[in-house]
Write a protein that holds these residues in place. Structure first.
Motif, short mmCIF file in Angstrom:
data_model
loop_
_atom_site.label_atom_id
_atom_site.label_comp_id
_atom_site.label_asym_id
_atom_site.label_seq_id
_atom_site.Cartn_x
_atom_site.Cartn_y
_atom_site.Cartn_z
N VAL A 177 0.85 -1.19 0.00
CA VAL A 177 0.00 0.00 0.00
C VAL A 177 0.89 1.24 0.00
CG1 VAL A 177 -2.08 -1.01 1.01
CG2 VAL A 177 -0.25 -0.24 2.53
N LYS A 207 -3.85 4.48 4.31
CA LYS A 207 -3.06 3.33 3.86
C LYS A 207 -3.06 2.21 4.89
CE LYS A 207 0.86 5.45 3.35
NZ LYS A 207 1.20 4.64 4.52
N ASP A 262 2.95 -2.44 4.55
CA ASP A 262 2.59 -1.05 4.84
C ASP A 262 3.83 -0.19 4.72
OD1 ASP A 262 0.95 1.06 5.57
OD2 ASP A 262 1.31 0.79 7.72
N SER A 284 4.20 7.27 4.39
CA SER A 284 3.55 8.12 3.39
C SER A 284 4.61 8.81 2.52
CB SER A 284 2.67 9.16 4.08
OG SER A 284 3.47 9.98 4.95
N VAL A 330 -3.34 4.39 -2.64
CA VAL A 330 -4.47 4.76 -1.80
C VAL A 330 -4.75 6.26 -1.92
CG1 VAL A 330 -5.40 4.72 0.54
CG2 VAL A 330 -3.85 2.89 -0.21
#
Length: 220
Positions: free
Chosen positions: A13, A21, A74, A77, A111
């Motif tokens: 993601v 996310k 994961d 960002s 996302v």
């Protein structure tokens, strides 16, 4: 894909801060592996891998039911409120090689928030990052995941009317990835049935790719 009676799909993601996310990763896993909360700064600072348990009833191969396992990476960002772009890129590249170098990556999930407009140049950094990480065929392996779809629905938008009203920036992005997108209801995805609907859509995209993977390192 693993053994004949079990299939594993590998996902990553990616996205900007506060797009959801980590929450999306938790929804796909059916767990709370990743920290997810409202915060005025970026929450995730390093890559982490989450694994689901065996999921039955979603996959049939050669006339037999196969168990499904989901692995989700994961990521921090991008851009990040505390980390430099190069630092984030290097962290992601190392994690992808570590976790998916043996089996390969099936899909990257970009996302975005369905309740916020996507403006020109806003997704440029993240799309450029995906290109750098996945290479020239990135469009074949990228799915746009639109989170907070429940808020769009509350505002009176169906998926069809939402896309009819969407910005040209979003429509161009969806077109570039061959319209591989999923609306994620942040409430229903917690429910098993809602989660299974999303997983079936992802499996369909993977099947359309003939189960090909990226980033798999050849053994010499």
């Amino acid at each position: 894909m693993a053994e004949s009676n079990e299939m594993t799909i590998n996902l990553v993601v990616l996205g900007k801060p506060q797009t959801g996310k980590s929450a999306a990763g938790n929804s796909l896993l059916g767990s709370a592996d990743f920290e997810s909360r409202l915060c005025p700064s970026s929450v995730t600072t390093c890559c982490s891998l989450g694994r689901s348990g065996c999921i039955s009833g979603l996959v049939r191969r050669n006339g037999c039911e196969s168990a499904l396992r989901v692995r989700v990476l994961d990521t921090p960002s991008y851009p990040h409120s505390a980390l430099g772009k190069q630092q984030v890129r290097d962290t992601m590249r190392a994690a992808l090689a570590q976790h998916f170098g043996e089996q390969g990556l099936h899909l990257a999930l970009l996302v975005l928030r369905a309740d916020l407009p996507l403006c020109p140049d806003e997704s440029h950094d993240t799309v450029q990052l995906i290109q750098e990480l996945l290479g020239p065929t990135w469009k074949d392996f990228t799915v746009v995941l639109l989170t907070h779809a429940d808020k769009a629905e509350e505002a009176g938008y169906s998926e069809e009317t939402y896309l009819h009203s969407a910005s040209s920036t979003l429509l161009s992005l969806l077109s570039s990835v061959q319209h591989k997108y999923i609306f994620l209801d942040n409430h229903n995805s917690i429910i098993k049935e809602g989660r299974n609907i999303v997983l079936r859509k992802l499996l369909n995209f993977i099947q359309r790719n003939n189960y090909q993977v990226l980033l798999k390192q050849s053994k010499e």
